[in-house]
Design a protein around this motif. Structure first.
Motif, mmCIF file in Angstrom:
data_model
loop_
_atom_site.group_PDB
_atom_site.id
_atom_site.type_symbol
_atom_site.label_atom_id
_atom_site.label_comp_id
_atom_site.label_asym_id
_atom_site.label_seq_id
_atom_site.Cartn_x
_atom_site.Cartn_y
_atom_site.Cartn_z
ATOM 1 N N ILE A 1 -12.005 -2.070 24.636
ATOM 2 C CA ILE A 1 -12.427 -1.958 26.031
ATOM 3 C C ILE A 1 -13.878 -2.444 26.063
ATOM 4 O O ILE A 1 -14.753 -1.849 25.437
ATOM 5 C CB ILE A 1 -12.350 -0.501 26.528
ATOM 6 N N ALA A 2 -14.111 -3.553 26.755
ATOM 7 C CA ALA A 2 -15.461 -4.135 26.804
ATOM 8 C C ALA A 2 -15.771 -4.552 28.236
ATOM 9 O O ALA A 2 -14.897 -5.048 28.948
ATOM 10 C CB ALA A 2 -15.536 -5.346 25.867
ATOM 11 N N ALA B 1 -6.038 1.545 28.920
ATOM 12 C CA ALA B 1 -7.487 1.322 28.944
ATOM 13 C C ALA B 1 -8.016 1.372 30.378
ATOM 14 O O ALA B 1 -9.061 1.978 30.639
ATOM 15 C CB ALA B 1 -7.822 -0.016 28.300
ATOM 16 N N ILE B 2 -7.302 0.756 31.294
ATOM 17 C CA ILE B 2 -7.732 0.756 32.694
ATOM 18 C C ILE B 2 -7.641 2.165 33.280
ATOM 19 O O ILE B 2 -8.537 2.605 34.012
ATOM 20 C CB ILE B 2 -6.918 -0.271 33.516
ATOM 21 N N GLN B 3 -6.595 2.884 32.939
ATOM 22 C CA GLN B 3 -6.491 4.271 33.409
ATOM 23 C C GLN B 3 -7.625 5.125 32.844
ATOM 24 O O GLN B 3 -8.191 5.963 33.548
ATOM 25 C CB GLN B 3 -5.129 4.860 33.039
ATOM 26 N N ILE C 1 -6.442 -6.473 27.339
ATOM 27 C CA ILE C 1 -7.748 -6.297 26.721
ATOM 28 C C ILE C 1 -7.699 -6.994 25.361
ATOM 29 O O ILE C 1 -6.617 -7.169 24.782
ATOM 30 C CB ILE C 1 -8.151 -4.805 26.606
ATOM 31 N N PRO C 2 -8.847 -7.435 24.831
ATOM 32 C CA PRO C 2 -8.849 -8.087 23.517
ATOM 33 C C PRO C 2 -8.245 -7.157 22.458
ATOM 34 O O PRO C 2 -8.484 -5.948 22.476
ATOM 35 C CB PRO C 2 -10.336 -8.332 23.241
ATOM 36 N N ALA C 3 -7.474 -7.754 21.554
ATOM 37 C CA ALA C 3 -6.773 -6.943 20.559
ATOM 38 C C ALA C 3 -6.348 -7.814 19.385
ATOM 39 O O ALA C 3 -6.365 -9.032 19.465
ATOM 40 C CB ALA C 3 -5.549 -6.283 21.185
#
Length: 176
Positions: free
Chosen positions: A46-47, A166-168, A71-73
């Motif tokens: 999460i950035a 991540a957004i939640q 998200i980047p992963a």
């Protein structure tokens, strides 16, 4: 309530995961078959950019034949420390380096048959740089405001579980 493996058969050994079939003894004494996917695990980051928007990547996902906003992963190498992997993947996919990576949570996406554990980190103190994509990686970077991210979840555009979580997480933090 434990299931004991009686027989084990390796079905497939691959670059990303292995598949095995297990005959197991159930708690009631009966037996059953479990088809299992073993995976080294993954990380996701999460950035936020300098405006406070979420940094995401858009890439084609062959498994469901469409573009996906995530998200980047990336996947862990055998024995790799998740925090090291998170730093590497953030740099590779976005060009950003983090001053600090804070562990947020872990989860299993499909625990009924898959061992993949995903470690989520939040990147703090970003410095922009050049992306270092793998030779087989083709993706575009984007940023999303919280309202836009929630809208894309609601309308079915964002379907990736780690990104939704991540957004939640981000949304819940803003409510406090």
């Amino acid at each position: 309530m434990e299931e004991k493996t009686i027989e084990r058969e390796v079905i497939y050994e691959g670059k990303v995961f292995n598949v095995e079939k297990h005959v197991v003894s159930l708690p009631n004494g009966n037996t059953s078959v479990r088809e299992l996917v073993y995976h080294n695990g993954a990380v996701a980051i999460i950035a936020f950019d300098e405006k406070g928007d979420l940094i995401v990547v858009e890439q084609y996902r062959k498994a469901f034949e469409q573009l996906s906003i995530e998200i980047p992963a990336g996947k862990l190498e055998a024995g790799e420390d998740p925090i090291d992997c998170a730093g590497r993947e953030l740099k590779e996919e976005t060009g950003y380096a983090a001053e600090e990576l804070k562990h947020v949570f872990d989860f299993y996406g499909a625990p009924g048959f898959c061992s993949e554990r995903v470690h989520i980190y939040e990147a703090v103190g970003l410095t922009a740089g050049e992306r270092q994509l793998d030779a087989d990686e083709f993706l575009e970077n984007q940023t999303l405001s919280l309202d836009r991210a929630l809208e894309l979840i609601a309308n079915g555009t964002i379907v990736d579980a780690k990104t939704i979580m991540a957004i939640q997480h981000w949304h819940i933090r803003t409510l406090k």
